[in-house]
Design a protein around this motif. Structure first.
Motif, PDB file in Angstrom:
ATOM      1  N   ALA A   7       0.969  -1.232   0.203  1.00 55.92           N
ATOM      2  CA  ALA A   7       0.574   0.658   0.019  1.00 55.92           C
ATOM      3  C   ALA A   7       0.963   1.532   0.045  1.00 55.92           C
ATOM      4  CB  ALA A   7      -0.997  -0.232   1.182  1.00 55.92           C
ATOM      5  N   TYR A   8       1.785   1.510   0.599  1.00 59.15           N
ATOM      6  CA  TYR A   8       3.694   2.438   1.053  1.00 59.15           C
ATOM      7  C   TYR A   8       3.068   2.997  -0.748  1.00 59.15           C
ATOM      8  CZ  TYR A   8       6.727   4.786   0.642  1.00 59.15           C
ATOM      9  OH  TYR A   8       8.475   5.415   1.480  1.00 59.15           O
ATOM     10  N   TRP A   9       3.464   1.838  -1.275  1.00 64.68           N
ATOM     11  CA  TRP A   9       4.466   1.941  -2.677  1.00 64.68           C
ATOM     12  C   TRP A   9       3.135   2.420  -3.592  1.00 64.68           C
ATOM     13  CZ3 TRP A   9       9.358   2.570  -1.143  1.00 64.68           C
ATOM     14  CH2 TRP A   9       9.808   1.214  -1.092  1.00 64.68           C
ATOM     15  N   LYS A  10       2.006   1.630  -3.672  1.00 64.53           N
ATOM     16  CA  LYS A  10       0.797   2.203  -4.353  1.00 64.53           C
ATOM     17  C   LYS A  10       0.550   3.545  -4.052  1.00 64.53           C
ATOM     18  CE  LYS A  10      -2.639   1.487  -7.304  1.00 64.53           C
ATOM     19  NZ  LYS A  10      -2.052   0.796  -8.466  1.00 64.53           N
ATOM     20  N   ASN A  11       0.817   4.320  -2.786  1.00 62.81           N
ATOM     21  CA  ASN A  11       0.678   5.374  -2.932  1.00 62.81           C
ATOM     22  C   ASN A  11       2.119   6.206  -2.926  1.00 62.81           C
ATOM     23  OD1 ASN A  11       1.079   7.960  -0.775  1.00 62.81           O
ATOM     24  ND2 ASN A  11      -0.782   8.048  -0.928  1.00 62.81           N
ATOM     25  N   MET A  12       3.280   5.959  -3.074  1.00 56.52           N
ATOM     26  CA  MET A  12       3.727   6.377  -3.441  1.00 56.52           C
ATOM     27  C   MET A  12       4.352   6.405  -5.233  1.00 56.52           C
ATOM     28  SD  MET A  12       5.868   7.376  -1.405  1.00 56.52           S
ATOM     29  CE  MET A  12       8.007   7.615  -1.987  1.00 56.52           C
ATOM     30  N   GLU A  13       3.491   5.861  -5.759  1.00 60.18           N
ATOM     31  CA  GLU A  13       3.007   5.397  -6.756  1.00 60.18           C
ATOM     32  C   GLU A  13       2.319   6.670  -7.765  1.00 60.18           C
ATOM     33  OE1 GLU A  13       1.681   2.652 -10.856  1.00 60.18           O
ATOM     34  OE2 GLU A  13       1.997   1.531  -8.843  1.00 60.18           O
TER      35      GLU A  13
END
Length: 108
Positions: free
Chosen positions: A91-97
């Motif tokens: 979810a963190y990486w999705k947010n960064m994306e």
């Protein structure tokens, strides 16, 4: 030179998240400037260990400071890889994306 010292230490311990955060803090003071030599050194470390999460996390945050579409697109690619590989923080990486996509839209 402090950047050289940190890179030397990261060559010894490339999974040390604290060192990557320290390096990011150093370059953050000079936002808007791309460190081509530093980027080259970091990418050499990534070639040795292509699944290293802290290296790609650093490159994502570094690319966000360069304000160029190719750098942002590279960061998006790293985020997409990490969404699959680092399931704990997907979810963190999705947010960064999403943040990178917003930056890309702003620059276009």
């Amino acid at each position: 030179h402090e950047l050289d010292y940190v890179i030397q230490q990261l060559n010894i311990a490339p999974h040390n998240e604290a060192a990557w955060n320290y390096l990011y803090g150093l370059i953050r003071h000079y936002h808007g400037y791309c460190y081509n030599d530093l980027e080259y050194e970091v990418k050499q470390l990534l070639k040795k260990d292509p699944h290293n999460v802290p290296i790609r996390d650093f490159l994502i945050r570094y690319n966000m400071t360069c304000f160029s579409i190719p750098k942002i697109e590279e960061g998006i690619t790293y985020c997409q890889e990490l969404e699959q590989e680092d399931r704990t923080r997907s979810a963190y990486w999705k947010n960064m994306e999403q943040r990178l996509n917003n930056d890309k839209q702003f620059l276009q």
